[in-house]
Design a protein around this motif. Structure first.
Motif, PDB file in Angstrom:
ATOM      1  N   ALA A 195     -70.688 -63.163 -57.692  1.00  0.00           N
ATOM      2  CA  ALA A 195     -70.170 -62.607 -56.439  1.00  0.00           C
ATOM      3  C   ALA A 195     -71.289 -62.584 -55.408  1.00  0.00           C
ATOM      4  CB  ALA A 195     -69.627 -61.198 -56.680  1.00  0.00           C
ATOM      5  N   TYR A 196     -72.071 -63.672 -55.390  1.00  0.00           N
ATOM      6  CA  TYR A 196     -73.322 -63.674 -54.634  1.00  0.00           C
ATOM      7  C   TYR A 196     -73.524 -65.018 -53.962  1.00  0.00           C
ATOM      8  CZ  TYR A 196     -77.680 -60.919 -54.234  1.00  0.00           C
ATOM      9  OH  TYR A 196     -78.716 -60.140 -53.799  1.00  0.00           O
ATOM     10  N   ALA A 197     -72.489 -65.487 -53.253  1.00  0.00           N
ATOM     11  CA  ALA A 197     -72.571 -66.799 -52.603  1.00  0.00           C
ATOM     12  C   ALA A 197     -73.735 -66.829 -51.605  1.00  0.00           C
ATOM     13  CB  ALA A 197     -71.262 -67.081 -51.869  1.00  0.00           C
ATOM     14  N   PRO A 198     -74.465 -67.957 -51.550  1.00  0.00           N
ATOM     15  CA  PRO A 198     -74.239 -69.236 -52.238  1.00  0.00           C
ATOM     16  C   PRO A 198     -74.977 -69.364 -53.569  1.00  0.00           C
ATOM     17  CG  PRO A 198     -76.008 -69.521 -50.682  1.00  0.00           C
ATOM     18  CD  PRO A 198     -75.583 -68.067 -50.568  1.00  0.00           C
ATOM     19  N   MET A 199     -75.518 -68.270 -54.077  1.00  0.00           N
ATOM     20  CA  MET A 199     -76.335 -68.348 -55.291  1.00  0.00           C
ATOM     21  C   MET A 199     -75.485 -68.511 -56.549  1.00  0.00           C
ATOM     22  SD  MET A 199     -79.224 -68.310 -53.850  1.00  0.00           S
ATOM     23  CE  MET A 199     -80.345 -68.254 -55.239  1.00  0.00           C
ATOM     24  N   GLU A 200     -74.456 -67.668 -56.682  1.00  0.00           N
ATOM     25  CA  GLU A 200     -73.487 -67.791 -57.779  1.00  0.00           C
ATOM     26  C   GLU A 200     -72.194 -67.132 -57.333  1.00  0.00           C
ATOM     27  OE1 GLU A 200     -76.739 -66.690 -59.231  1.00  0.00           O
ATOM     28  OE2 GLU A 200     -76.530 -65.009 -57.879  1.00  0.00           O
ATOM     29  N   TYR A 201     -71.102 -67.853 -57.458  1.00  0.00           N
ATOM     30  CA  TYR A 201     -69.812 -67.316 -57.033  1.00  0.00           C
ATOM     31  C   TYR A 201     -68.696 -68.113 -57.701  1.00  0.00           C
ATOM     32  CZ  TYR A 201     -69.748 -71.325 -53.804  1.00  0.00           C
ATOM     33  OH  TYR A 201     -69.768 -72.595 -53.273  1.00  0.00           O
ATOM     34  N   MET A 202     -67.476 -67.571 -57.595  1.00  0.00           N
ATOM     35  CA  MET A 202     -66.325 -68.228 -58.203  1.00  0.00           C
ATOM     36  C   MET A 202     -65.665 -69.170 -57.200  1.00  0.00           C
ATOM     37  SD  MET A 202     -66.354 -67.035 -61.250  1.00  0.00           S
ATOM     38  CE  MET A 202     -64.859 -67.895 -61.780  1.00  0.00           C
ATOM     39  N   ASP A 203     -65.478 -70.410 -57.602  1.00  0.00           N
ATOM     40  CA  ASP A 203     -64.692 -71.373 -56.837  1.00  0.00           C
ATOM     41  C   ASP A 203     -63.434 -71.633 -57.660  1.00  0.00           C
ATOM     42  OD1 ASP A 203     -63.624 -73.339 -55.288  1.00  0.00           O
ATOM     43  OD2 ASP A 203     -65.178 -74.829 -55.681  1.00  0.00           O
ATOM     44  N   LYS A 204     -62.363 -70.884 -57.318  1.00  0.00           N
ATOM     45  CA  LYS A 204     -61.156 -70.831 -58.150  1.00  0.00           C
ATOM     46  C   LYS A 204     -61.552 -70.247 -59.512  1.00  0.00           C
ATOM     47  CE  LYS A 204     -58.951 -74.539 -55.547  1.00  0.00           C
ATOM     48  NZ  LYS A 204     -58.421 -75.899 -55.577  1.00  0.00           N
ATOM     49  N   ARG A 220     -77.483 -65.233 -44.691  1.00  0.00           N
ATOM     50  CA  ARG A 220     -77.353 -66.461 -43.888  1.00  0.00           C
ATOM     51  C   ARG A 220     -76.053 -67.199 -44.203  1.00  0.00           C
ATOM     52  NH1 ARG A 220     -83.545 -68.927 -43.493  1.00  0.00           N
ATOM     53  NH2 ARG A 220     -84.270 -67.346 -42.017  1.00  0.00           N
ATOM     54  N   ASP A 221     -75.686 -67.220 -45.478  1.00  0.00           N
ATOM     55  CA  ASP A 221     -74.440 -67.887 -45.858  1.00  0.00           C
ATOM     56  C   ASP A 221     -73.243 -67.167 -45.243  1.00  0.00           C
ATOM     57  OD1 ASP A 221     -73.127 -69.930 -47.773  1.00  0.00           O
ATOM     58  OD2 ASP A 221     -72.146 -68.061 -48.345  1.00  0.00           O
ATOM     59  N   TYR A 222     -73.275 -65.846 -45.235  1.00  0.00           N
ATOM     60  CA  TYR A 222     -72.150 -65.082 -44.694  1.00  0.00           C
ATOM     61  C   TYR A 222     -72.046 -65.269 -43.178  1.00  0.00           C
ATOM     62  CZ  TYR A 222     -68.657 -61.374 -44.515  1.00  0.00           C
ATOM     63  OH  TYR A 222     -67.490 -60.676 -44.352  1.00  0.00           O
ATOM     64  N   ILE A 223     -73.173 -65.251 -42.500  1.00  0.00           N
ATOM     65  CA  ILE A 223     -73.173 -65.465 -41.041  1.00  0.00           C
ATOM     66  C   ILE A 223     -72.656 -66.857 -40.705  1.00  0.00           C
ATOM     67  CG2 ILE A 223     -74.667 -65.731 -39.023  1.00  0.00           C
ATOM     68  CD1 ILE A 223     -76.418 -63.485 -40.181  1.00  0.00           C
ATOM     69  N   LYS A 224     -73.105 -67.856 -41.451  1.00  0.00           N
ATOM     70  CA  LYS A 224     -72.687 -69.240 -41.208  1.00  0.00           C
ATOM     71  C   LYS A 224     -71.194 -69.421 -41.413  1.00  0.00           C
ATOM     72  CE  LYS A 224     -73.236 -72.389 -44.352  1.00  0.00           C
ATOM     73  NZ  LYS A 224     -73.838 -73.334 -45.334  1.00  0.00           N
ATOM     74  N   ASN A 225     -70.647 -68.774 -42.441  1.00  0.00           N
ATOM     75  CA  ASN A 225     -69.230 -68.955 -42.776  1.00  0.00           C
ATOM     76  C   ASN A 225     -68.285 -68.029 -42.019  1.00  0.00           C
ATOM     77  OD1 ASN A 225     -69.664 -71.041 -44.682  1.00  0.00           O
ATOM     78  ND2 ASN A 225     -70.218 -69.541 -46.241  1.00  0.00           N
ATOM     79  N   ASN A 226     -68.855 -67.103 -41.248  1.00  0.00           N
ATOM     80  CA  ASN A 226     -68.028 -66.158 -40.471  1.00  0.00           C
ATOM     81  C   ASN A 226     -68.528 -66.033 -39.029  1.00  0.00           C
ATOM     82  OD1 ASN A 226     -66.239 -64.697 -42.716  1.00  0.00           O
ATOM     83  ND2 ASN A 226     -68.313 -64.921 -43.545  1.00  0.00           N
ATOM     84  N   ALA A 279     -70.047 -54.634 -50.205  1.00  0.00           N
ATOM     85  CA  ALA A 279     -70.942 -54.126 -49.165  1.00  0.00           C
ATOM     86  C   ALA A 279     -70.671 -54.820 -47.833  1.00  0.00           C
ATOM     87  CB  ALA A 279     -72.389 -54.328 -49.589  1.00  0.00           C
ATOM     88  N   LEU A 280     -70.474 -56.118 -47.885  1.00  0.00           N
ATOM     89  CA  LEU A 280     -70.162 -56.881 -46.667  1.00  0.00           C
ATOM     90  C   LEU A 280     -68.809 -56.466 -46.091  1.00  0.00           C
ATOM     91  CD1 LEU A 280     -71.410 -60.337 -47.953  1.00  0.00           C
ATOM     92  CD2 LEU A 280     -72.434 -59.045 -46.069  1.00  0.00           C
ATOM     93  N   LEU A 281     -67.844 -56.218 -46.967  1.00  0.00           N
ATOM     94  CA  LEU A 281     -66.529 -55.758 -46.528  1.00  0.00           C
ATOM     95  C   LEU A 281     -66.638 -54.398 -45.832  1.00  0.00           C
ATOM     96  CD1 LEU A 281     -63.468 -56.267 -46.505  1.00  0.00           C
ATOM     97  CD2 LEU A 281     -63.352 -55.113 -48.732  1.00  0.00           C
ATOM     98  N   GLU A 282     -67.512 -53.546 -46.319  1.00  0.00           N
ATOM     99  CA  GLU A 282     -67.728 -52.232 -45.708  1.00  0.00           C
ATOM    100  C   GLU A 282     -68.221 -52.384 -44.269  1.00  0.00           C
ATOM    101  OE1 GLU A 282     -67.908 -47.879 -45.950  1.00  0.00           O
ATOM    102  OE2 GLU A 282     -66.839 -49.481 -47.001  1.00  0.00           O
ATOM    103  N   LEU A 283     -69.099 -53.343 -44.041  1.00  0.00           N
ATOM    104  CA  LEU A 283     -69.575 -53.622 -42.686  1.00  0.00           C
ATOM    105  C   LEU A 283     -68.453 -54.202 -41.831  1.00  0.00           C
ATOM    106  CD1 LEU A 283     -71.931 -53.788 -40.646  1.00  0.00           C
ATOM    107  CD2 LEU A 283     -72.492 -56.032 -41.609  1.00  0.00           C
TER     108      LEU A 283
END
Length: 276
Positions: free
Chosen positions: A51-60, A203-209, A183-187
């Protein structure tokens, strides 16, 4: 009689030579077989918090990310079979500490003196630093500006440790969650003024949102660089198997190939090789 004697001697010598060669071959085979039993027959189980994109996360239904592809390269170099389970952060730490179900953890795990009391680590494989993420126009410019703000972090991370020192252990405005995603959802929902997390995640979250208008705030005075390592139970022999493979893929360019795929830039491999 003499001819028969010579033939007999030659036959005996040949048998001895063949016997000696056979013994040498058998010894080599046995040694190789023993090594094979540990590297070929054993499937090492790794835990992660995907749950830590882009380091490790679920893709489907698939675990992916930089750490996962890095591990794939390491295990291929080492010639070792493995599998990765998504256990969550706390489950990973406990599972690796016990050392019964999981042989190791790979999940952007910072190497800290405190954790070294409980775990062993691989050599460093990733350089990171914590940063602050806020809305555009925020008056927050440094970590010290967060003292009187509502701050979201993932519990048990170095961001949690750093902000606890700054804000105080009993400060209810320091909101600790099971994952960075929450935590990001809380923000996002206005429950926090800032998130503190590793730079790659921010950086990944800013880029994708881009529509959310977030910005990254760096504070190298209060947040210093840190390194990630593969986490092992105390006394694990897996470190000796994998450290040479990690060093090899850093030196032969495979690491840089994976790094550039995920981050679009060259890694500072000299820092990794020189880090303690």
């Amino acid at each position: 009689m003499k001819k028969w004697y010579i033939i007999a001697i030659l036959t005996l010598v040949t048998a001895v030579i063949l016997s000696g060669c056979g013994a040498k071959t058998n010894n080599n085979t046995n040694t190789g077989s023993e090594a094979g039993n540990s590297s070929e027959d054993t499937t090492y189980k790794f835990a992660t918090d995907a749950a830590y994109a882009p380091m490790e996360y679920m893709d489907k239904d698939k675990i992916t990310g930089f750490d996962i592809e890095f591990l794939e390269a390491v295990m291929a170099e080492a010639g070792v079979k493995y599998e990765v389970d998504n256990t969550g952060w706390d489950g990973m730490l406990e599972g690796v500490k016990q050392g019964t179900e999981y042989h190791a953890g790979v999940s952007s795990i910072s190497i800290t003196d405190d954790r070294k009391q409980t775990y062993d680590y691989s050599m460093p494989y990733f350089e990171s630093i914590n940063v602050i993420m806020v809305k555009e126009g925020s008056d927050i410019k440094s970590a010290l500006d967060l003292k009187d703000k509502k701050v979201a972090v993932q519990s048990g991370t170095t961001a949690d440790t750093l902000m606890t020192k700054i804000m105080g252990n009993s400060n209810t405005d320091l909101k600790k969650f099971d994952s960075n995603a929450v935590a990001l959802l809380e923000l996002d929902q206005g429950g926090a003024d800032a998130v503190v997390a590793d730079i790659a995640i921010v950086r990944d979250y800013i880029k994708n949102n881009p529509d959310k208008k977030y910005v990254e705030i760096s504070d190298t005075t209060n947040f210093t660089p840190e390194y990630y390592g593969i986490l092992y139970p105390k006394g694990s022999d897996l470190k000796a198997k994998l450290d040479p493979a990690i060093k090899t893929i850093i030196e032969n360019g495979k690491y840089a190939e994976v790094y550039k795929k995920w981050f679009g830039e060259e890694p500072n491999t000299a820092n990794l090789l020189n880090a303690k």
